[in-house]
Design a protein around this motif. Sequence first.
Motif, PDB file in Angstrom:
ATOM      1  N   LYS A 111       6.758  16.029  -2.816  1.00 43.08           N
ATOM      2  CA  LYS A 111       5.817  14.915  -2.977  1.00 43.08           C
ATOM      3  C   LYS A 111       6.590  13.614  -2.795  1.00 43.08           C
ATOM      4  N   TYR A 112       5.946  12.633  -2.155  1.00 43.84           N
ATOM      5  CA  TYR A 112       6.562  11.310  -2.065  1.00 43.84           C
ATOM      6  C   TYR A 112       5.639  10.268  -2.692  1.00 43.84           C
ATOM      7  N   ASN A 113       6.232   9.201  -3.150  1.00 41.22           N
ATOM      8  CA  ASN A 113       5.496   8.033  -3.626  1.00 41.22           C
ATOM      9  C   ASN A 113       5.777   6.896  -2.656  1.00 41.22           C
ATOM     10  N   PHE A 114       4.744   6.383  -1.995  1.00 37.32           N
ATOM     11  CA  PHE A 114       4.938   5.413  -0.929  1.00 37.32           C
ATOM     12  C   PHE A 114       5.692   4.174  -1.419  1.00 37.32           C
ATOM     13  N   VAL A 115       5.302   3.639  -2.553  1.00 40.43           N
ATOM     14  CA  VAL A 115       5.915   2.409  -3.064  1.00 40.43           C
ATOM     15  C   VAL A 115       7.394   2.622  -3.334  1.00 40.43           C
ATOM     16  N   ASP A 116       7.737   3.750  -3.945  1.00 43.72           N
ATOM     17  CA  ASP A 116       9.147   4.034  -4.217  1.00 43.72           C
ATOM     18  C   ASP A 116       9.910   4.332  -2.930  1.00 43.72           C
ATOM     19  N   PHE A 117       9.252   5.014  -2.003  1.00 46.06           N
ATOM     20  CA  PHE A 117       9.922   5.445  -0.778  1.00 46.06           C
ATOM     21  C   PHE A 117      10.364   4.257   0.068  1.00 46.06           C
ATOM     22  N   VAL A 118       9.578   3.181   0.084  1.00 44.87           N
ATOM     23  CA  VAL A 118       9.890   2.054   0.975  1.00 44.87           C
ATOM     24  C   VAL A 118      10.784   1.011   0.315  1.00 44.87           C
ATOM     25  N   LYS A 119      11.163   1.212  -0.935  1.00 40.86           N
ATOM     26  CA  LYS A 119      12.039   0.242  -1.598  1.00 40.86           C
ATOM     27  C   LYS A 119      13.360   0.115  -0.848  1.00 40.86           C
ATOM     28  N   GLY A 120      13.851  -1.117  -0.774  1.00 41.89           N
ATOM     29  CA  GLY A 120      15.093  -1.365  -0.068  1.00 41.89           C
ATOM     30  C   GLY A 120      14.922  -1.543   1.425  1.00 41.89           C
ATOM     31  N   THR A 121      13.676  -1.636   1.889  1.00 47.44           N
ATOM     32  CA  THR A 121      13.372  -1.873   3.304  1.00 47.44           C
ATOM     33  C   THR A 121      12.425  -3.061   3.409  1.00 47.44           C
ATOM     34  N   PRO A 122      12.236  -3.613   4.608  1.00 44.69           N
ATOM     35  CA  PRO A 122      11.273  -4.713   4.762  1.00 44.69           C
ATOM     36  C   PRO A 122       9.860  -4.349   4.316  1.00 44.69           C
ATOM     37  N   LEU A 123       9.539  -3.071   4.276  1.00 53.93           N
ATOM     38  CA  LEU A 123       8.188  -2.661   3.915  1.00 53.93           C
ATOM     39  C   LEU A 123       7.909  -2.789   2.424  1.00 53.93           C
ATOM     40  N   GLU A 124       8.928  -2.993   1.608  1.00 55.12           N
ATOM     41  CA  GLU A 124       8.650  -3.144   0.185  1.00 55.12           C
ATOM     42  C   GLU A 124       7.896  -4.436  -0.095  1.00 55.12           C
ATOM     43  N   ASN A 125       7.891  -5.336   0.883  1.00 53.15           N
ATOM     44  CA  ASN A 125       7.128  -6.575   0.739  1.00 53.15           C
ATOM     45  C   ASN A 125       5.678  -6.416   1.166  1.00 53.15           C
ATOM     46  N   LEU A 126       5.352  -5.254   1.708  1.00 55.19           N
ATOM     47  CA  LEU A 126       3.985  -4.990   2.134  1.00 55.19           C
ATOM     48  C   LEU A 126       3.124  -4.746   0.903  1.00 55.19           C
ATOM     49  N   VAL A 127       1.980  -5.373   0.861  1.00 56.42           N
ATOM     50  CA  VAL A 127       1.060  -5.166  -0.253  1.00 56.42           C
ATOM     51  C   VAL A 127       0.374  -3.820  -0.049  1.00 56.42           C
ATOM     52  N   TYR A 128       0.621  -2.867  -0.939  1.00 53.43           N
ATOM     53  CA  TYR A 128       0.105  -1.518  -0.742  1.00 53.43           C
ATOM     54  C   TYR A 128      -1.421  -1.488  -0.755  1.00 53.43           C
ATOM     55  N   GLU A 129      -2.020  -2.407  -1.497  1.00 51.01           N
ATOM     56  CA  GLU A 129      -3.485  -2.442  -1.533  1.00 51.01           C
ATOM     57  C   GLU A 129      -4.063  -2.697  -0.151  1.00 51.01           C
ATOM     58  N   GLU A 130      -3.350  -3.469   0.681  1.00 51.15           N
ATOM     59  CA  GLU A 130      -3.816  -3.701   2.048  1.00 51.15           C
ATOM     60  C   GLU A 130      -3.844  -2.395   2.830  1.00 51.15           C
ATOM     61  N   LEU A 131      -2.820  -1.598   2.646  1.00 52.91           N
ATOM     62  CA  LEU A 131      -2.746  -0.322   3.333  1.00 52.91           C
ATOM     63  C   LEU A 131      -3.866   0.602   2.870  1.00 52.91           C
ATOM     64  N   GLU A 132      -4.131   0.630   1.569  1.00 52.67           N
ATOM     65  CA  GLU A 132      -5.169   1.508   1.037  1.00 52.67           C
ATOM     66  C   GLU A 132      -6.558   1.115   1.528  1.00 52.67           C
ATOM     67  N   ARG A 133      -6.780  -0.171   1.772  1.00 53.19           N
ATOM     68  CA  ARG A 133      -8.096  -0.627   2.242  1.00 53.19           C
ATOM     69  C   ARG A 133      -8.318  -0.332   3.719  1.00 53.19           C
ATOM     70  N   ASN A 134      -7.269  -0.090   4.425  1.00 54.37           N
ATOM     71  CA  ASN A 134      -7.361   0.071   5.868  1.00 54.37           C
ATOM     72  C   ASN A 134      -7.998   1.408   6.225  1.00 54.37           C
ATOM     73  N   VAL A 148      -5.563   4.166   7.206  1.00 53.58           N
ATOM     74  CA  VAL A 148      -4.481   4.266   6.233  1.00 53.58           C
ATOM     75  C   VAL A 148      -3.608   5.490   6.474  1.00 53.58           C
ATOM     76  N   ILE A 149      -4.186   6.629   6.837  1.00 50.01           N
ATOM     77  CA  ILE A 149      -3.405   7.854   7.009  1.00 50.01           C
ATOM     78  C   ILE A 149      -2.421   7.696   8.163  1.00 50.01           C
ATOM     79  N   THR A 150      -2.933   7.193   9.283  1.00 51.83           N
ATOM     80  CA  THR A 150      -2.076   7.016  10.454  1.00 51.83           C
ATOM     81  C   THR A 150      -1.027   5.946  10.209  1.00 51.83           C
ATOM     82  N   HIS A 151      -1.429   4.826   9.621  1.00 50.69           N
ATOM     83  CA  HIS A 151      -0.491   3.733   9.394  1.00 50.69           C
ATOM     84  C   HIS A 151       0.594   4.130   8.399  1.00 50.69           C
ATOM     85  N   ALA A 152       0.210   4.834   7.339  1.00 50.16           N
ATOM     86  CA  ALA A 152       1.208   5.289   6.370  1.00 50.16           C
ATOM     87  C   ALA A 152       2.215   6.221   7.035  1.00 50.16           C
TER      88      ALA A 152
END
Length: 329
Positions: free
Chosen positions: A93-116, A119-123
């Motif tokens: 199992k992975y956790n998206f927020v934890d997985f992207v820590k330490g990369t430019p994507l940690e600045n991405l607002v996860y709520e934006e991704l969830e609304r898209n 979302v499956i393809t973008h994630a």
Amino acid sequence: MILDPLQLVNPNLNCSRTIRLDFFRETDLPEYPLFFIETADHAILDPRQSCSVESALRNSGRNPIILMSSPILKPADSNATCQLLRYGVKFFKYNFVDFVKGTPLENLVYEELERNKDVITHASDMMRQVSVYKYGGMYLDLDFVILRDLTGIRNSVTMTNMAREYESVKNNSEFCDPKGPSEKGHIQNAFVALDKGHQLPWKIMENLVKTYNGDKNRAATGPLLLTHSIEELYHISSKELRGFKNENLTILPTFKFFTTGANRVGTIFNTRKERSSVEWDEFFSCSYAVHFYSYNTKKLKVSRNPKTDTYSYLAPKHCPISYLSQKQF
């Protein structure tokens, strides 16, 4: 790991029970892992996805790691998934927020991704860049059939051509010709192999964060973003992509992983014209793997006729357990 009926790792695994997955940790990784990522929150792999993993076990020389968005597996619902577990395939199992820590994507607002709506393809597009940047290794979509050993491939991506099709390739005798007329197009992100800390996925993530607003389509995160990032990073034009190679990146020719284009996959999937095993083998003679573009083919039935259907020809050879796991492959 090479799949062998005599090398079951967990032969007595009880597939009737639900399995709660452990969270992924870097210590779980083999050397230069082969990542597959399931982002649709499914608790199993379907037979075609299992075929990708099984063929990798048989042929790639790499150890697959399956990252799941679902916290559980239900192997009772999928004999193919059950058999992969018995052969020792590792699911996490992975956790998206934890997985992207330490990369430019940690600045991405996860709520934006969830609304898209995508979302499956973008994630998935995001996760593959993070996995190869942070840990190194290889990523493949779950709609490949792997034909050959992949251990000699590092720091590589692959060209694709949306219009590449069987008949034109055969008529031009360009099965293995890296300079053939169909060797043009962009870079496909369904396959990538990069060393840990490689600058390319970092550049991709930087560019993604600059433009992503949660409302765009696949172009926001997919192959075109990868293509533009390569052009920007290495100061080359689209015309210079084909055959590009320097000390830390090789652009492989189309036929290595994308024998047909996404718009022409029908020329090998459930065709009306019969082809012999010699013709199929010639078409795939220089390919490491075959991509089936599931977003175009997932609703198409596999005919079980190896003369007209590539899946029906390749799967019994390269993923027989998955192919025979249920009536509808």
